[in-house]
Scaffold this motif. Structure first.
Motif, PDB file in Angstrom:
ATOM      1  N   MET A 112      63.816  40.169  21.267  1.00  0.00           N
ATOM      2  CA  MET A 112      64.116  39.013  22.117  1.00  0.00           C
ATOM      3  C   MET A 112      64.497  37.803  21.280  1.00  0.00           C
ATOM      4  N   ALA A 113      63.889  37.643  20.113  1.00  0.00           N
ATOM      5  CA  ALA A 113      64.288  36.560  19.208  1.00  0.00           C
ATOM      6  C   ALA A 113      65.730  36.768  18.756  1.00  0.00           C
ATOM      7  N   GLN A 114      66.088  37.997  18.453  1.00  0.00           N
ATOM      8  CA  GLN A 114      67.456  38.319  18.073  1.00  0.00           C
ATOM      9  C   GLN A 114      68.422  37.973  19.205  1.00  0.00           C
ATOM     10  N   GLU A 115      68.086  38.390  20.415  1.00  0.00           N
ATOM     11  CA  GLU A 115      68.961  38.129  21.549  1.00  0.00           C
ATOM     12  C   GLU A 115      69.112  36.633  21.810  1.00  0.00           C
ATOM     13  N   SER A 116      68.041  35.878  21.625  1.00  0.00           N
ATOM     14  CA  SER A 116      68.098  34.433  21.829  1.00  0.00           C
ATOM     15  C   SER A 116      69.084  33.776  20.859  1.00  0.00           C
TER      16      SER A 116
END
Length: 249
Positions: A112-116
């Motif tokens: 999710m950090a990557q997607e953000s």
């Protein structure tokens, strides 16, 4: 069209490079094995020169919480910066169905950090959320093994063949950026404990599958729909039985 596949020598990446090449694209495999390192930035400028699309199917070498977060954040920041400098017009990333649901697992938090980071960048993007791969079924069973038993929760499960994953990602990559997410899953949905009971029988594996509502899936309990896509997902064509038989697995 030049398409750079980060993680292009891995299981999904190598399939992507082959499929895209067969479609007439200049598909370039980029990984530490080919002199491209997204953690250090080595080789990024050179491999991205002239690229229209970047597909990121790379994965962290460590699944420890801090290490996997560091990998995806550092790698993605370096990659997006290099793409911006090179004028790349579409960033595609392979992620996981359920990553945005209650993130008890460090791996999901890292994804999710990557997607953000991707969503906040100026580069048009597409995020592909896939269910678990058939290729990882034995690893899932091994991780759930307790002595001579495999403890599996009776939740929904809809795994997909790596070939179907690559085909779906390739289709997204050559299309218009979604600037959002798409989910993909296998053609068959059922209970995870029943899937593994049948799978172990097909493997000739003598371990007993025990249905346990509190069984952990890589360190965390899962609920009924944690591992399956929502309605409207793109479904693969290859069943698990067909996948097993294709290579005499």
């Amino acid at each position: 069209m030049k398409i750079v596949v980060i993680g292009g020598t891995g299981m999904i990446g190598s399939k992507l490079v082959s499929m895209l090449g067969e479609q007439g694209h200049e598909a370039v495999a980029a990984s530490p094995n080919t002199g491209v390192n997204t953690l250090t930035g080595e080789g990024l400028a050179e491999v991205l020169a002239g690229a229209s699309v970047v597909i990121d199917v790379s994965n962290s070498p460590s699944f420890e919480d801090a290490a996997v977060l560091e990998f995806f954040e550092t790698s993605t920041r370096n990659l997006l910066a290099a793409e911006s400098a090179a004028g790349v017009g579409h960033h595609v990333v392979l992620s996981v169905v359920g990553a945005e649901r209650p993130p008890e697992r460090g791996y999901f938090r890292a994804k999710m950090a990557q997607e953000s980071l991707i969503e906040k960048s100026s580069i048009p993007f597409s995020i592909v959320h896939a269910t678990q791969f058939f290729e990882f079924a034995r690893g899932i069973a091994d991780e759930a093994t307790d002595g001579g038993t495999v403890r599996i929760a009776p939740v929904l499960f809809q795994p997909i063949a790596g070939e179907d994953v690559a085909r779906a990602v390739a289709r997204v990559a050559v299309g218009t950026p979604l600037n959002g997410r798409i989910e993909i899953g296998g053609p068959e949905q059922g209970r995870m404990d029943e899937f593994f009971r049948n799978a172990l029988a097909a493997w000739g594996d003598s371990r007993e599958v025990v249905t346990d509502p509190h069984a952990h899936y890589f360190g965390a309990e899962v609920d009924e729909r944690s591992l399956v896509p929502d309605d409207g997902a793109v479904l693969g064509d290859i069943s698990y039985a067909e996948w097993l038989s294709r290579a005499g697995r």
